[in-house]
Scaffold this motif. Structure first.
Motif, short mmCIF file in Angstrom:
data_model
loop_
_atom_site.label_atom_id
_atom_site.label_comp_id
_atom_site.label_asym_id
_atom_site.label_seq_id
_atom_site.Cartn_x
_atom_site.Cartn_y
_atom_site.Cartn_z
N PHE A 1 0.83 -1.20 0.00
CA PHE A 1 0.00 0.00 0.00
C PHE A 1 0.87 1.25 0.00
O PHE A 1 0.63 2.18 -0.79
CB PHE A 1 -0.95 0.01 1.21
N ALA A 2 1.86 1.30 0.86
CA ALA A 2 2.73 2.48 0.93
C ALA A 2 3.49 2.68 -0.38
O ALA A 2 3.58 3.81 -0.87
CB ALA A 2 3.71 2.35 2.10
N THR A 3 4.00 1.60 -0.94
CA THR A 3 4.73 1.69 -2.20
C THR A 3 3.81 2.21 -3.31
O THR A 3 4.19 3.10 -4.08
CB THR A 3 5.30 0.31 -2.58
N MET A 4 2.61 1.66 -3.38
CA MET A 4 1.64 2.10 -4.38
C MET A 4 1.28 3.56 -4.16
O MET A 4 1.23 4.35 -5.09
CB MET A 4 0.39 1.20 -4.31
N ARG A 5 1.07 3.94 -2.91
CA ARG A 5 0.69 5.31 -2.58
C ARG A 5 1.80 6.29 -2.99
O ARG A 5 1.52 7.33 -3.58
CB ARG A 5 0.42 5.42 -1.08
N VAL A 6 3.03 5.95 -2.69
CA VAL A 6 4.17 6.79 -3.06
C VAL A 6 4.23 6.96 -4.58
O VAL A 6 4.39 8.07 -5.09
CB VAL A 6 5.49 6.19 -2.51
N ASP A 7 4.07 5.86 -5.31
CA ASP A 7 4.14 5.90 -6.77
C ASP A 7 2.95 6.64 -7.37
O ASP A 7 3.12 7.51 -8.23
CB ASP A 7 4.22 4.48 -7.35
N GLU A 8 1.75 6.29 -6.94
CA GLU A 8 0.53 6.86 -7.53
C GLU A 8 0.37 8.35 -7.19
O GLU A 8 -0.14 9.11 -7.99
CB GLU A 8 -0.72 6.11 -7.05
N ARG A 9 0.76 8.72 -6.00
CA ARG A 9 0.58 10.11 -5.54
C ARG A 9 1.83 10.96 -5.72
O ARG A 9 1.83 12.14 -5.39
CB ARG A 9 0.14 10.13 -4.08
N GLY A 10 2.91 10.36 -6.20
CA GLY A 10 4.14 11.12 -6.44
C GLY A 10 4.71 11.75 -5.18
O GLY A 10 5.10 12.92 -5.18
N PHE A 11 4.79 10.96 -4.11
CA PHE A 11 5.29 11.48 -2.84
C PHE A 11 6.73 11.97 -2.98
O PHE A 11 7.58 11.28 -3.54
CB PHE A 11 5.28 10.39 -1.77
N SER A 12 6.99 13.13 -2.41
CA SER A 12 8.36 13.63 -2.29
C SER A 12 9.05 12.89 -1.14
O SER A 12 8.39 12.22 -0.35
CB SER A 12 8.35 15.13 -2.00
N ARG A 13 10.36 13.05 -1.04
CA ARG A 13 11.08 12.44 0.09
C ARG A 13 10.56 12.97 1.42
O ARG A 13 10.45 12.23 2.39
CB ARG A 13 12.57 12.70 -0.03
N MET A 14 10.26 14.26 1.46
CA MET A 14 9.76 14.87 2.70
C MET A 14 8.41 14.25 3.09
O MET A 14 8.19 13.91 4.24
CB MET A 14 9.62 16.38 2.53
N TRP B 1 0.50 -4.54 9.54
CA TRP B 1 0.23 -3.66 8.39
C TRP B 1 1.04 -2.37 8.56
O TRP B 1 1.70 -1.91 7.61
CB TRP B 1 -1.26 -3.35 8.30
N SER B 2 0.97 -1.77 9.72
CA SER B 2 1.64 -0.50 9.97
C SER B 2 3.15 -0.62 9.82
O SER B 2 3.81 0.28 9.29
CB SER B 2 1.28 0.02 11.36
N TRP B 3 3.71 -1.73 10.29
CA TRP B 3 5.15 -1.99 10.12
C TRP B 3 5.48 -2.06 8.63
O TRP B 3 6.44 -1.46 8.17
CB TRP B 3 5.53 -3.29 10.83
N GLY B 4 4.68 -2.78 7.87
CA GLY B 4 4.88 -2.87 6.44
C GLY B 4 4.76 -1.52 5.76
O GLY B 4 5.56 -1.17 4.87
N GLU B 5 3.79 -0.74 6.19
CA GLU B 5 3.61 0.60 5.61
C GLU B 5 4.83 1.46 5.88
O GLU B 5 5.32 2.17 5.01
CB GLU B 5 2.32 1.24 6.14
N LEU B 6 5.35 1.41 7.11
CA LEU B 6 6.57 2.14 7.45
C LEU B 6 7.70 1.74 6.50
O LEU B 6 8.39 2.61 5.94
CB LEU B 6 6.97 1.87 8.90
N LEU B 7 7.91 0.45 6.31
CA LEU B 7 8.96 -0.03 5.40
C LEU B 7 8.74 0.47 3.98
O LEU B 7 9.69 0.83 3.28
CB LEU B 7 9.05 -1.55 5.43
N GLY B 8 7.49 0.51 3.56
CA GLY B 8 7.17 1.01 2.22
C GLY B 8 7.53 2.47 2.05
O GLY B 8 8.05 2.88 1.01
N TYR B 9 7.28 3.28 3.07
CA TYR B 9 7.63 4.70 2.99
C TYR B 9 9.13 4.91 3.04
O TYR B 9 9.65 5.89 2.52
CB TYR B 9 6.95 5.50 4.09
N LEU B 10 9.83 3.96 3.66
CA LEU B 10 11.28 4.05 3.71
C LEU B 10 11.93 3.56 2.42
O LEU B 10 13.16 3.56 2.30
CB LEU B 10 11.82 3.26 4.91
N GLY B 11 11.09 3.11 1.47
CA GLY B 11 11.60 2.75 0.17
C GLY B 11 11.86 1.28 -0.05
O GLY B 11 12.43 0.90 -1.05
N ARG B 12 11.44 0.44 0.88
CA ARG B 12 11.64 -1.00 0.72
C ARG B 12 10.46 -1.60 -0.03
O ARG B 12 9.36 -1.66 0.49
CB ARG B 12 11.82 -1.66 2.08
#
Length: 183
Positions: free
Chosen positions: A109-122, A170-181
């Motif tokens: 979910f986090a990976t998809m969200r970052v890609d789909e929403r174009g999240f900046s590093r911040m 889920w939350s642990w996985g989401e954290l990892l996704g935002y960290l780029g894993r």
């Protein structure tokens, strides 16, 4: 798009109930008809033109139905929920499998969200920093769904410790996704 009720296909399993509540509580029996923000592919019918325009689903990624719903919403369309449509979802029943799937789902979910929403590093850093609060936020949303639907309260109380562990995974996985894993 139109979708419907998703019921628990293996009610004999406590882990199955936990997975069901973590994953599908927004579409339980008792959910009122009307437009929704999102409907998962487990009980969804899509017009061919809509699939051609907003699809395809992301390959090898969990949460691709969420991305599909977001793309449709950006054009002002909302899926319609019809409780008369009904399926039963077979859920994982093994404890380790349940936790692994929830962590994978959160990371996807986090990976998809970052890609789909174009999240900046911040923005990724902010979401990562807020991830420890997610189990509480998700549990409150989950509890609201069960209370509002008036369905499966007894099962929810019995499964809640596992539900909370699943939401934490889920939350642990989401954290990892935002960290780029990537999952």
């Amino acid at each position: 798009m139109i979708g419907g009720t998703i019921d628990n296909g293996n009610p004999e399993s406590l882990v199955g109930w936990a997975y069901y509540f973590c994953e599908l509580s927004a579409w339980m029996p008792g959910t009122p008809a009307g437009p929704m923000i999102e409907i998962p592919t487990g009980c969804l019918s899509v017009k061919r033109w809509a699939f051609d325009r907003y699809g395809p689903f992301l390959e090898g990624m969990y949460s691709s139905d969420t991305a599909f719903n977001w793309r449709i919403a950006e054009d002002g369309h909302r899926p319609l929920f019809s409780p008369s449509m009904r399926v039963a979802h077979i859920n994982p029943t093994g404890f380790r499998d349940f936790l692994a799937r929830k962590a994978f789902h959160g990371r996807s979910f986090a990976t998809m969200r970052v890609d789909e929403r174009g999240f900046s590093r911040m923005r990724r850093a902010i979401f990562a920093a807020l991830s420890p609060a997610l189990p509480i936020v998700l549990a409150l949303r989950n509890i609201r769904n069960v209370l509002v639907r008036g369905c499966y309260r007894k099962q929810y109380v019995g499964a809640f410790p596992l539900v909370f562990l699943g939401l934490t995974a889920w939350s642990w996985g989401e954290l990892l996704g935002y960290l780029g894993r990537r999952p």
